[in-house]
Every structure is written in C-alpha cells, then in structure tokens.
Design an enzyme around this catalytic site. Structure first.
Site, mmCIF file in Angstrom:
data_model
loop_
_atom_site.group_PDB
_atom_site.id
_atom_site.type_symbol
_atom_site.label_atom_id
_atom_site.label_comp_id
_atom_site.label_asym_id
_atom_site.label_seq_id
_atom_site.Cartn_x
_atom_site.Cartn_y
_atom_site.Cartn_z
ATOM 1 N N GLU A 112 -5.754 -11.157 -1.111
ATOM 2 C CA GLU A 112 -6.524 -10.998 0.137
ATOM 3 C C GLU A 112 -8.037 -10.989 -0.138
ATOM 4 O O GLU A 112 -8.788 -10.232 0.427
ATOM 5 C CB GLU A 112 -6.102 -9.711 0.871
ATOM 6 C CG GLU A 112 -4.613 -9.593 1.101
ATOM 7 C CD GLU A 112 -4.222 -8.341 1.846
ATOM 8 O OE1 GLU A 112 -5.117 -7.646 2.364
ATOM 9 O OE2 GLU A 112 -3.022 -8.036 1.935
ATOM 10 N N GLU A 121 0.801 -1.232 0.000
ATOM 11 C CA GLU A 121 0.000 0.000 0.000
ATOM 12 C C GLU A 121 0.835 1.284 0.000
ATOM 13 O O GLU A 121 0.704 2.135 0.870
ATOM 14 C CB GLU A 121 -0.938 -0.035 1.212
ATOM 15 C CG GLU A 121 -1.810 -1.268 1.249
ATOM 16 C CD GLU A 121 -2.602 -1.430 2.538
ATOM 17 O OE1 GLU A 121 -2.631 -0.489 3.353
ATOM 18 O OE2 GLU A 121 -3.180 -2.506 2.750
HETATM 19 O O1 G3I Z 1 -2.903 -8.655 18.888
HETATM 20 C C1 G3I Z 1 -3.781 -7.687 19.502
HETATM 21 C C2 G3I Z 1 -4.359 -8.267 20.792
HETATM 22 O O2 G3I Z 1 -3.287 -8.477 21.713
HETATM 23 C C3 G3I Z 1 -5.362 -7.278 21.370
HETATM 24 O O3 G3I Z 1 -5.983 -7.859 22.500
HETATM 25 C C4 G3I Z 1 -6.436 -6.955 20.326
HETATM 26 C C5 G3I Z 1 -7.376 -5.907 20.882
HETATM 27 O O4 G3I Z 1 -8.144 -5.405 19.818
HETATM 28 O O5 G3I Z 1 -5.814 -6.428 19.118
HETATM 29 C C6 G3I Z 1 -4.918 -7.371 18.541
HETATM 30 O O6 G3I Z 1 -4.346 -6.788 17.389
HETATM 31 C C7 G3I Z 1 -5.220 -6.794 16.268
HETATM 32 C C8 G3I Z 1 -4.500 -7.494 15.113
HETATM 33 O O7 G3I Z 1 -5.292 -7.436 13.909
HETATM 34 C C9 G3I Z 1 -4.233 -8.969 15.431
HETATM 35 O O8 G3I Z 1 -5.455 -9.626 15.615
HETATM 36 C C10 G3I Z 1 -5.482 -5.345 15.879
HETATM 37 O O9 G3I Z 1 -6.286 -4.752 16.881
HETATM 38 C C11 G3I Z 1 -6.243 -5.298 14.545
HETATM 39 O O10 G3I Z 1 -6.348 -3.964 14.093
HETATM 40 C C12 G3I Z 1 -5.455 -6.077 13.499
HETATM 41 O O11 G3I Z 1 -6.253 -6.080 12.308
HETATM 42 C C13 G3I Z 1 -5.547 -6.553 11.164
HETATM 43 C C14 G3I Z 1 -5.507 -5.410 10.146
HETATM 44 O O12 G3I Z 1 -4.829 -5.880 8.955
HETATM 45 C C15 G3I Z 1 -4.755 -4.228 10.692
HETATM 46 O O13 G3I Z 1 -4.767 -3.209 9.682
HETATM 47 C C16 G3I Z 1 -6.332 -7.710 10.573
HETATM 48 O O14 G3I Z 1 -6.301 -8.823 11.456
HETATM 49 C C17 G3I Z 1 -5.729 -8.108 9.221
HETATM 50 O O15 G3I Z 1 -6.569 -9.047 8.560
HETATM 51 C C18 G3I Z 1 -5.609 -6.891 8.313
HETATM 52 O O16 G3I Z 1 -4.971 -7.292 7.130
HETATM 53 C C19 G3I Z 1 -4.587 -6.228 6.244
HETATM 54 C C20 G3I Z 1 -3.407 -6.741 5.456
HETATM 55 O O17 G3I Z 1 -2.364 -7.078 6.343
HETATM 56 C C21 G3I Z 1 -2.970 -5.723 4.420
HETATM 57 N N1 G3I Z 1 -4.084 -5.406 3.537
HETATM 58 C C22 G3I Z 1 -5.249 -4.879 4.245
HETATM 59 C C23 G3I Z 1 -5.738 -5.885 5.270
HETATM 60 C C24 G3I Z 1 -6.923 -5.309 5.995
HETATM 61 O O18 G3I Z 1 -6.539 -4.185 6.729
#
Ligand code: G3I
Length: 380
Positions: A272, A165
């Site tokens: 994705e 991105e």
């Molecule tokens: O690991 C912490 C956990 O310790 C905590 O308790 C919890 C509380 O909300 O958060 C957890 O982290 C989360 C992380 O995923 C792991 O689960 C974050 O809040 C959450 O924001 C994060 O979301 C990820 C997102 O990227 C972040 O932008 C999604 O799982 C993931 O599917 C998503 O994937 C991205 C690709 O990498 C790039 N392309 C876009 C796609 C969607 O944003």
C-alpha cells in the site's frame, strides 16, 4: 579501393541506422509501456483501484492502469462492509467488475481484505438483540464470509490479504484487542488462513500490516510466523503496507524487516505504498492527541499545487525506496501504490479530512510526476 570504401560507408551507415532504429524501438516501447514493464525483471508494480473507478468505468484511469501497472488491488470493494453488508446479502457488482478488468488485462489480481477490525459491519459481532455473539457463531460467520468470497474467485484472484492489522498499537508487541481477538482469541488469525486455503488451495495468502519496520512489531510477528510455519499454518507471505512520510521511516529500519521476515522464507509484498508530503498532524497538535485531527490551513499548506522543492523531495524518496526494493528484488514479489493518482488517495482525508495531498506517482490530471520519471530512469 574506392569501391571498398564505398561499401564500407554503406555498411557503416546501415549499422548506424540499425542502432538508431533499435534505440527508437526501445524508447517507443518504454513510452508505450509503463512502470511495470520497466521493473518487470524485479517485481510486479501495482496499484489499488477505487470502487468509483471500477463502477464509473473511468476510462482515463483504467487506461493508465492497463499501461502502467501489472497488478491491481481492490481498495475497498471486497471489504466486508462493501461486499457483504449484512449476513444474508452480498454486493458483487464492483468486486466482479474489478476481477473481470484484471483478467481482461492479464493483471496479477489481489483480493483485500478478508479479516480486519475496520470497515466491517458491527452486526458481524452481535446477535439480533445487539449482544456479543458466541465464539461458535462468529467462527461460523467467518467461515461463511471467507468460503463465499474466496470461493467465488477461486483460481481468478491470485493473492489475498487474509488478515489485516492484527497487532496492537499499544506497544506493538501483542495482539490487537479487536472484536475478533476478544471473541475468538488469537487463534482467529490462523483459522482465517486455514479457511482461505480450503476455499482456494492455489491462492497466495498474506498477512498485511502497517509500521512493519517497528522493531517491537517485527519481533512479535516473527515469533507468530515461526510458530505458524512450524505448525503448517498456510501463511505464504508478508505485506508491508508502507504508508510512509518523506523522511520516515529510515531505509535501514525497512531493510531490517525485509531481512527478518525473509529469513523465515516468507516473500515480502509492499502492499500500500504512498508517501505523505504534508505536515504531520500531531506535530501541530502539540501533546494533545485527539482522535479527529481538526482541519487547519497550517496542516494544508499546498491546496493548489506542490512546490518544486517538494516534488524533488518526493522524487528522491521514491527513488531511494525503489532502490532498496530492487536491491532485495529476490525477496520482494510486488510493490503496489495505494491508488492511481493523487486525486484517489485516502491521504487527502486521513489523518485530517479535506487536505490536498500528493503521495503518489501520477498527478490529478493523470500526468506522471517527477517521481515517476526518476523511477523510470532507475531502469534505463
Ligand atoms: O462508500 C461511502 C460513500 O457511500 C459515502 O458517501 C462516503 C462519505 O464519506 O464514504 C464512503 O466510504 C468511504 C470508503 O473509504 C469508500 O470510499 C469511507 O468513508 C472511508 O473511510 C473509506 O476510507 C478507506 C479507508 O481504508 C478506511 O479505513 C480508504 O478509501 C482506503 O484507502 C483505506 O485503505 C486502508 C487499507 O484497506 C488497509 N490499510 C490501511 C489503509 C488506509 O486506512
């Protein structure tokens, strides 16, 4: 005469039996094997694997992954904030388990994502006083991160999302003004690709982004990639994230981008894929676009199950998307779903936290949905 007729009947019933057995064997094989086997002649079919699935050794999900998919992507466990939370500390447990699972099950393994503006500690761009670091300090940090992470899995991780991105969301025709860009200029991207190539000369290196069907983004990136290929920057392919809606984007726009990037000689990866079936948050937010879309029941219309009419729409959308991908299977190397089941999906919490979404091919009980069946029927 009677004898000949008898032999004929024996021969005919044997032949019928053989055909029936063959049909049973094929049917049983497809039942035992899954989606990836059905599309084996076209492209890899993969899924993103959550850190929870890896660390909790979630047997049902891992068994489904093993049967249905030929490729796996690390959803979060190799992102900077998870694997390299501070300059001198690395957290290898989930990432090592992810790669071990991929190797033990003979999967095409994708590493995600080396250089991104999100899910990265802000300390990467700051000195101890909290001021912005110099270009040389940041360059050294990028070199250490990529060299260590890619180097650790040299010859084991087949493909890396090197830069994620990098294009601006303001007009889609310029570089994203991220900290990477502001400190290193747009050369940070090619430097990341060169560092990844040095760390593992045999890994396939991708640029990955969303809305790759946008004409402005397509034109901007085609210009960047042409220059890279002319100068020998080690870019091996293009990732379309493909976070789609039921009716957006149109197949024609996706196809134009497949044509444009393939014309450069770059293979396409659908990296994705998911299909959001819920109402678009901004449609309900009117002209007021807030950064956090507040939850409302109106935005979460199917909290317990997806109505049949939407299962049908979702199935039809997946059928058309995979039909397009298979039409261009000579240019598309992989189609990865961004999660295994609806329960895993990031779309349950983005752009509105706490919704119940249904964007993938397996439901919350890990059963195949109508969309899965329609895709299998494409190959029967
Ligand atoms: O690991 C912490 C956990 O310790 C905590 O308790 C919890 C509380 O909300 O958060 C957890 O982290 C989360 C992380 O995923 C792991 O689960 C974050 O809040 C959450 O924001 C994060 O979301 C990820 C997102 O990227 C972040 O932008 C999604 O799982 C993931 O599917 C998503 O994937 C991205 C690709 O990498 C790039 N392309 C876009 C796609 C969607 O944003």
């Amino acid at each position: 005469m009677k004898l000949d007729r008898r032999n004929f009947l024996i021969a005919a019933s044997t032949a019928t039996m053989a055909t029936r057995i063959k049909a049973e064997v094929i049917k049983e094989s497809i039942q035992k094997h899954g989606l990836a086997d059905a599309f084996v002649g076209d492209y890899h079919v993969g899924a993103a694997v959550s850190t929870d699935t890896i660390l909790s050794e979630d047997k049902p999900t891992l068994k489904l992954l093993e049967r249905e998919f030929s490729s796996i992507t690390a959803e979060n466990c190799q992102k900077w904030e998870e694997v390299h939370p501070s300059e001198d500390s690395w957290n290898w447990s989930a990432s090592d388990k992810f790669v071990d699972f991929g190797e033990q099950n003979n999967k095409h393994i994708l590493g995600h994502a080396l250089v991104w503006h999100s899910q990265i500690p802000s300390s990467v761009f700051q000195d101890k006083a909290g001021d912005t670091v110099s270009a040389s300090v940041l360059r050294r940090r990028m070199e250490n991160h990529i060299g260590t992470l890619v180097g650790r899995y040299k010859g084991r991780v087949h493909t890396w999302d090197v830069v994620n991105e990098a294009v601006s969301d303001d007009g889609y025709d310029d570089w994203r003004p991220s900290a990477w860009f502001q400190i290193l200029g747009n050369r940070y991207m090619e430097e990341a690709f060169n560092l990844a190539r040095q760390a593992d000369p045999n890994a396939e290196l991708l640029y990955n982004d969303y809305n790759m069907h946008y004409p402005q983004k397509r034109e901007f990136l085609v210009g960047v990639f042409k220059d890279y290929l002319d100068r020998g920057v080690p870019l091996d392919g293009v990732g379309f994230q493909a976070h789609y809606m039921l009716d957006d984007p149109e197949l024609e726009q996706i196809e134009k981008s497949i044509d444009a990037y393939s014309a450069l000689g770059l293979p396409i990866h659908i990296t994705e894929l998911d299909v959001d079936v819920l109402p678009k948050a901004f449609e309900y937010m009117g002209a007021e676009i807030s950064t956090n879309f507040e939850y409302s029941d109106k935005l979460n219309p199917y909290p317990t199950e997806l109505p049949d009419i939407l299962q049908e729409k979702l199935a039809s959308r997946y059928e058309k998307l995979f039909g397009l991908f298979s039409k261009h299977q000579d240019r598309i190397k992989r189609v990865t779903l961004w999660g295994v089941s609806d329960a895993d999906s990031w779309k349950n919490n983005w752009p509105v936290r706490g919704r119940t979404n249904y964007p993938l091919l397996f439901d919350r009980q890990l059963n195949p949905k109508l969309a899965y069946t329609r895709l299998m029927n494409l190959k029967r």
